[in-house]
Scaffold this active site. Structure first.
Site, PDB file in Angstrom:
ATOM      1  CG  ASN A 265      60.308  -5.857  16.071  1.00 37.00           C
ATOM      2  OD1 ASN A 265      61.003  -5.450  15.144  1.00 37.00           O
ATOM      3  ND2 ASN A 265      59.998  -7.136  16.217  1.00 37.00           N
TER       4      ASN A 265
ATOM      5  CG  ASP B 177      59.365 -11.073  16.913  1.00 33.35           C
ATOM      6  OD1 ASP B 177      60.048 -11.473  17.878  1.00 33.35           O
ATOM      7  OD2 ASP B 177      59.852 -10.858  15.792  1.00 33.35           O
TER       8      ASP B 177
ATOM      9  CB  THR C 106      57.205 -10.906  10.440  1.00 33.34           C
ATOM     10  OG1 THR C 106      57.777  -9.794   9.749  1.00 33.34           O
ATOM     11  CG2 THR C 106      57.432 -12.173   9.619  1.00 33.34           C
TER      12      THR C 106
ATOM     13  CG  HIS D   6      62.677  -8.293  19.310  1.00 34.02           C
ATOM     14  ND1 HIS D   6      63.364  -7.264  18.687  1.00 34.02           N
ATOM     15  CD2 HIS D   6      62.251  -9.110  18.308  1.00 34.02           C
ATOM     16  CE1 HIS D   6      63.379  -7.451  17.382  1.00 34.02           C
ATOM     17  NE2 HIS D   6      62.697  -8.564  17.122  1.00 34.02           N
TER      18      HIS D   6
ATOM     19  CG  ASP E  97      59.161  -7.150  12.184  1.00 34.81           C
ATOM     20  OD1 ASP E  97      58.350  -7.792  11.485  1.00 34.81           O
ATOM     21  OD2 ASP E  97      60.343  -7.511  12.337  1.00 34.81           O
TER      22      ASP E  97
ATOM     23  N   GLY F 185      59.987   6.478  12.551  1.00 33.94           N
ATOM     24  CA  GLY F 185      59.605   6.392  13.958  1.00 33.94           C
ATOM     25  C   GLY F 185      60.738   6.627  14.935  1.00 33.94           C
TER      26      GLY F 185
ATOM     27  CB  THR G 123      67.134 -12.838   8.340  1.00 37.90           C
ATOM     28  OG1 THR G 123      67.837 -12.923   9.577  1.00 37.90           O
ATOM     29  CG2 THR G 123      67.399 -14.103   7.529  1.00 37.90           C
ATOM     30  CE1 TYR G 124      63.409 -15.235   5.434  1.00 38.23           C
ATOM     31  CE2 TYR G 124      63.221 -14.488   7.702  1.00 38.23           C
ATOM     32  CZ  TYR G 124      63.306 -15.513   6.786  1.00 38.23           C
ATOM     33  OH  TYR G 124      63.291 -16.816   7.216  1.00 38.23           O
TER      34      TYR G 124
ATOM     35  N   GLY H 290      69.513   0.015   8.661  1.00 36.36           N
ATOM     36  CA  GLY H 290      69.698  -1.257   9.345  1.00 36.36           C
ATOM     37  C   GLY H 290      69.360  -2.411   8.430  1.00 36.36           C
TER      38      GLY H 290
END
Length: 551
Positions: free
Chosen positions: A407, A402, A442, A404, A440, A363, A253-254, A250
């Protein structure tokens, strides 16, 4: 009608003779009397006769026992003062002016209002253990500042990072690292003494932007990874499997994720001058913080007062340099041909490009693409996420911020339950063969005891401008309302907001076998969660009855 007797005149007129005993200091305060309380005036005057001091009003803040009683008049008694100075002048009777209790803020002192609100907020939550407060304040003179990490050695020791990586150093990390941080600390103190101003927004490591800072952060990142210099991407990937078997999973953006053997490698370009996917590349100081936060959560996998396995297992992280090798280019192009990549082709990266590579356990698939079978699996998903957040809240004031459906990773195995420890109490959570891993970090916030690591989301206003009615963007806006845009503070309510989001996703976006009664239970759980203040509050809800047992 006769005019009302003034109690001040009673006090002045009752001056005693010189043979009276020494006066005693005392305090008198009372509300303004109404007409119905005239009868008490005589009793008050009598009690004052027994004290032969003079009464003067005072608003001086230096008095050590000043009265600050709302709605009351404060009066200070001072002995041995000439009462003649206070005799009532001729003319209409007037009461002395009511003293003001408002104190002026000394401009030389910092405004600690936000700190007080923060600690009141922390004290309001019944955490399972007393978590340490940061050594440095989050706000300085009303401007939000993040705690600088100026001595990494005790943090490395506290988090046990030596167990995360395997690459040895030629010299001990402390020997190489401490002179760098001593220099940084001296420069920072000298800068404060010279009156230098930091930027109005939060600075990630408490330093000003510049080439020196980037170089220092890059050196720190190497130390955390236990490296003396960057290595190639091929060297990292070949340590876990044959690079020819690399497969892209996958993209974001970063960065992008690749499966390498039984691991997943997350590759994030850093410190480059070119735009990647129309965005500025992340800086070393940003990924350094994420690496430290990830390591701290990884330590929750060890048995202790608070432990769990609900956060993805971080096997390693490395600093790399160079262009993408042929195996990675092939894997990227294969995924692009099948899915249509929205990211730039990795051929844009030069031999000077640097990366941070997170090596993680596999995972499974994210919640967005995973197919839940029935209501029991939905319950298990909510239970495991809630339990993991509860443990991290208690251990280190963790907030994901975050969470969602991209994640949360899901997989299936043959286990029927998992064990976690919350406040030294060992618990079992029924899984029905489903395994959950949270990824994640971040945007996450954590208190390590030595520093508070968090991302200042006020610097990214576009995050809160998403489509209204979109559950993910609605949750970002709800977080902003809870935190009042002060992202350094502890607000475990944000974890509750994401649990509410997950219930909405299960009801609106996911299809699995369920009854009307099951949907009513989910909606009732969501309604009750709106009044909860932490993930721990959610964990003891009746929704999990029968699924959560003492080990």
């Amino acid at each position: 009608m006769a005019s009302r007797q003034d109690p001040w005149m009673d006090m002045i007129s009752e001056e005693g003779d010189d043979n009276a005993v020494n006066p005693q200091a005392g305090v008198v305060y009372g509300r303004r009397r109404t007409q119905a309380k005239k009868q008490s005036d005589a009793q008050i005057s009598l009690s004052r006769r027994q004290n032969k001091g003079s009464f003067v009003t005072s608003t001086t803040s230096s008095w050590s026992h000043s009265l600050s009683i709302r709605g009351r008049e404060s009066i200070v008694i001072e002995s041995k003062v000439n009462l003649q100075l206070l005799r009532k002048p001729k003319g209409p009777s007037k009461r002395p002016p009511k003293p003001t209790l408002k104190k002026k803020q000394d401009p030389s002192l910092p405004d600690l209002t936000k700190e007080k609100e923060y600690f009141k907020e922390v004290d309001a939550f019944e955490l399972l253990e007393e978590t340490p407060s940061p050594l440095c304040t989050t706000w300085t003179m009303g401007v939000k500042q993040q705690t600088a990490i100026c001595n990494l050695s005790p943090i490395l020791s506290r988090w046990g990072l030596s167990t995360i990586t395997e690459t040895p150093l030629d010299e001990p990390a402390e020997k190489f690292l401490l002179p760098i941080f001593d220099k940084l600390a001296i420069e920072e103190r000298e800068g404060e003494g010279a009156g230098t101003e930091t930027e109005p927004h939060l600075v990630q490591q408490g330093l000003l932007d510049g080439e020196d800072e980037c170089a220092s952060a890059f050196t720190q990142l190497l130390m955390v990874c236990k490296q003396t210099a960057p290595v190639s991407l091929h060297e990292v990937l070949s340590a876990y499997s044959d690079p020819c078997s690399t497969k892209k999973l996958g993209e974001g953006t970063y960065g992008e994720a690749y499966r390498v053997g039984s691991t997943v490698c997350k590759i994030v370009p850093i410190d480059g001058d070119i735009l990647v996917n129309n965005e500025v590349q992340k800086k070393s100081k940003e990924v350094l913080e994420e690496a430290l936060l990830t390591s701290s959560l990884n330590n929750l996998r060890k048995e202790g007062e608070n432990s769990c396995t609900g956060f993805i297992d971080t096997i390693d992280f490395r600093v790399c340099k160079g262009a993408y090798d042929a195996e990675l280019i092939r894997a990227w192009e294969d995924w692009d041909a099948e899915n249509g990549s929205e990211n730039d082709h990795p051929k844009i990266f030069s031999d000077e490009q640097c990366y941070i590579v997170f090596v993680l356990a596999d995972g499974g698939r994210d919640l967005e693409s995973f197919v839940l079978l029935d209501y029991k699996e939905a319950q298990s998903l909510l239970l495991q996420v809630t339990a993991s957040l509860s443990v991290a809240e208690a251990a280190c004031e963790f907030e994901h911020r975050d969470l969602h459906w991209g994640n949360i990773l899901l997989s299936r195995d043959n286990t029927e339950d998992i064990t976690f420890i919350l406040g030294r109490k060992k618990m079992k959570a029924t899984t029905f063969g489903l395994r959950v891993s949270i990824i994640d970090f971040t945007l996450s916030r954590i208190n390590t005891g030595d520093a508070i690591l968090f991302l200042d989301l006020s610097a990214d206003p576009e995050l809160f401008m998403g489509e209204k009615g979109n559950k993910q963007f609605d949750t970002y806006r709800a977080m902003k309302k809870v935190t009042k845009d002060c992202w350094g503070g502890s607000f475990p309510k944000t974890n509750v907001l994401w649990l509410i989001y997950l219930v909405d996703i299960l009801l609106l976006k996911k299809t699995f076998k369920r009854t009307t009664k099951d949907e009513r239970e989910l909606r009732s759980f969501k309604k009750r969660m709106s009044s909860y203040q932490s993930a721990r509050d959610c964990l003891v809800d009746s929704f999990f009855t029968g699924l959560l047992l003492s080990a």
